[in-house]
Scaffold this motif. Sequence first.
Motif, PDB file in Angstrom:
ATOM      1  N   GLU A 197       0.826  -1.200   0.000  1.00  0.00           N
ATOM      2  CA  GLU A 197       0.000   0.000   0.000  1.00  0.00           C
ATOM      3  C   GLU A 197       0.871   1.266   0.000  1.00  0.00           C
ATOM      4  O   GLU A 197       0.654   2.199  -0.759  1.00  0.00           O
ATOM      5  N   TYR A 198       1.891   1.244   0.884  1.00  0.00           N
ATOM      6  CA  TYR A 198       2.796   2.378   1.023  1.00  0.00           C
ATOM      7  C   TYR A 198       3.480   2.721  -0.291  1.00  0.00           C
ATOM      8  O   TYR A 198       3.745   3.883  -0.598  1.00  0.00           O
ATOM      9  N   LEU A 199       3.759   1.674  -1.074  1.00  0.00           N
ATOM     10  CA  LEU A 199       4.470   1.877  -2.338  1.00  0.00           C
ATOM     11  C   LEU A 199       3.516   2.199  -3.483  1.00  0.00           C
ATOM     12  O   LEU A 199       3.958   2.429  -4.616  1.00  0.00           O
ATOM     13  N   GLY A 200       2.220   2.197  -3.201  1.00  0.00           N
ATOM     14  CA  GLY A 200       1.231   2.506  -4.238  1.00  0.00           C
ATOM     15  C   GLY A 200       0.885   1.317  -5.115  1.00  0.00           C
ATOM     16  O   GLY A 200       0.588   1.471  -6.294  1.00  0.00           O
ATOM     17  N   PHE A 201       0.916   0.106  -4.526  1.00  0.00           N
ATOM     18  CA  PHE A 201       0.556  -1.127  -5.241  1.00  0.00           C
ATOM     19  C   PHE A 201       1.264  -1.247  -6.583  1.00  0.00           C
ATOM     20  O   PHE A 201       0.620  -1.371  -7.644  1.00  0.00           O
ATOM     21  N   PRO A 202       2.579  -1.216  -6.584  1.00  0.00           N
ATOM     22  CA  PRO A 202       3.325  -1.310  -7.852  1.00  0.00           C
ATOM     23  C   PRO A 202       3.116  -2.672  -8.498  1.00  0.00           C
ATOM     24  O   PRO A 202       2.958  -3.671  -7.800  1.00  0.00           O
ATOM     25  N   LYS A 203       3.095  -2.702  -9.817  1.00  0.00           N
ATOM     26  CA  LYS A 203       2.917  -3.966 -10.539  1.00  0.00           C
ATOM     27  C   LYS A 203       4.240  -4.509 -11.080  1.00  0.00           C
ATOM     28  O   LYS A 203       4.318  -5.663 -11.499  1.00  0.00           O
ATOM     29  N   PHE A 204       5.273  -3.656 -11.083  1.00  0.00           N
ATOM     30  CA  PHE A 204       6.578  -4.090 -11.591  1.00  0.00           C
ATOM     31  C   PHE A 204       7.685  -3.572 -10.676  1.00  0.00           C
ATOM     32  O   PHE A 204       7.545  -2.515 -10.063  1.00  0.00           O
ATOM     33  N   ASP A 205       8.771  -4.336 -10.587  1.00  0.00           N
ATOM     34  CA  ASP A 205       9.886  -3.919  -9.734  1.00  0.00           C
ATOM     35  C   ASP A 205      10.839  -3.017 -10.527  1.00  0.00           C
ATOM     36  O   ASP A 205      10.584  -2.720 -11.694  1.00  0.00           O
ATOM     37  N   PRO A 206      11.923  -2.554  -9.899  1.00  0.00           N
ATOM     38  CA  PRO A 206      12.799  -1.581 -10.586  1.00  0.00           C
ATOM     39  C   PRO A 206      13.470  -2.128 -11.843  1.00  0.00           C
ATOM     40  O   PRO A 206      13.992  -1.352 -12.640  1.00  0.00           O
ATOM     41  N   HIS A 207      13.470  -3.445 -12.018  1.00  0.00           N
ATOM     42  CA  HIS A 207      14.064  -4.024 -13.225  1.00  0.00           C
ATOM     43  C   HIS A 207      13.002  -4.352 -14.274  1.00  0.00           C
ATOM     44  O   HIS A 207      13.302  -4.937 -15.311  1.00  0.00           O
ATOM     45  N   GLY A 208      11.739  -4.018 -13.943  1.00  0.00           N
ATOM     46  CA  GLY A 208      10.659  -4.297 -14.877  1.00  0.00           C
ATOM     47  C   GLY A 208      10.039  -5.670 -14.693  1.00  0.00           C
ATOM     48  O   GLY A 208       9.164  -6.066 -15.464  1.00  0.00           O
ATOM     49  N   ASP A 209      10.474  -6.414 -13.692  1.00  0.00           N
ATOM     50  CA  ASP A 209       9.890  -7.735 -13.461  1.00  0.00           C
ATOM     51  C   ASP A 209       8.553  -7.587 -12.742  1.00  0.00           C
ATOM     52  O   ASP A 209       8.414  -6.767 -11.837  1.00  0.00           O
TER      53      ASP A 209
END
Lengths: 220, 220
Positions: free
Chosen positions: A118-130
């Motif tokens: 939640e804190y991260l805004g429900f990201p769907k991909f990590d910093p490498h695009g995975d």
Amino acid sequence: MDISHTEENYLKAIFKISERNGKPASTNAISNEMNTTAASVTDMVKRLSDKTLIHYERYRGVTLTGQGEQIATHLIRKHRLWEVFLVDKLHFSWDEVHEIAEQLEHIKSKRLVERLDEYLGFPKFDPHGDPIPDADGNFTIRKQALLSELKTGEQGPVVGVHDHTTAFLQYLDRMELVLGTTVKVLEYFEYDESMRVLINNEREQLLSKKVCQNLFVQKQ
Amino acid sequence: MDISHTEENYLKAIFKISERNGKPASTNAISNEMNTTAASVTDMVKRLSDKTLIHYERYRGVTLTGQGEQIATHLIRKHRLWEVFLVDKLHFSWDEVHEIAEQLEHIKSKRLVERLDEYLGFPKFDPHGDPIPDADGNFTIRKQALLSELKTGEQGPVVGVHDHTTAFLQYLDRMELVLGTTVKVLEYFEYDESMRVLINNEREQLLSKKVCQNLFVQKQ
DNA sequence: AAAAATTTTTAGATTAACTTAAAAATATGT
DNA sequence: ACATATTTTTAAGTTAATCTAAAAATTTTT
């Protein structure tokens, strides 16, 4: 039932190998992935089988059970969420986060993962695009191709890397080829399989075969 | 030299016990703190001694060496920083964070701790008011007293708790006695050692002996 | 200061995770 | 299809961390 740090790592390795090869993970493949011996794997595989986390028949390789897969994808979920945290909040660069996330993924607390997500805004991909699996283990699927598979004239935003090594990630940083950068194929050189590309409609760049084979671009 | 999760926990226990009692930690005290047997402690204590993390002579108790103390205070530093993160950023309540921080404190990465510290604004105290040691292991010292030690008419802000149990922390939440609340002693009842206090110059409250003996108030 | 109580250590075993070396099963090449 | 190569398993042993039970040392009581 509780599961050790080590057992978790085995499950993750089995998941990765099966996903990569589309077939059961062999003892040797696992020992290789885990930097251990085949004998250790046979040992562990018996224990994981007793716990019904994997299907195992001697000499036939290993697949995950539902339970085992649930644990493996949850580990991947945690790993990738922590990577987002490290990059977005603590300003680590994308080539520094893997080892730390490798430790953080073993922290056990359902609520922690939920709140972090939640804190991260429900990201769907990590910093490498995975892709980051959801709580049920489902991955967002994206139409993508290696840059090397594009034809002259085709283009798309960079969305991920195939090679995750520090060397490659740092190379991309130096070339300012971050995720989201648009790449258009201007020319393909059959001689060394390199490409001349247009980056962000601004500048031209020559990219080697190796680089093109390790960059994912979003399709259509 | 690398040090296991378990060894780290022993060092932390030894630090806590020595600090509490002002003398070497006895085998029994350690076994009690670690929920293990005296025999296990004797065993471990030999190993830690071999690694020069503690001074140990049989039947005479244990003290930390410089190295051992460095590791122990660094663990406490990490524990408390993570607690701040969990409360300030992920909005956990102060009674939920201990167990998660107990795991997070073992994550090994110097840079992670530094960045986390910076991200949190270099806090000097954790959500329970316990001081966060700096990178050299130095704790900020604060003039404080238990509420039960104050005389009628004296007052000060609540800055910490002696009892860290969930029950006490939740009781304080219900009473709206969070850190920073000002408490003034209006009346002391010798009969049951309870106190009538004025909270934030607004409302009066009766506090039991037990509560007064577990609340730290800033002095002078 | 001797007896009793307590604390601590040793002895002997167990378990998880690992290793090396040899044996067994499976796969491959001609 | 059979010999060779590869992979996998078994066997036997190690190390860290734990345990129970008994022995030894220290402390307390009288």
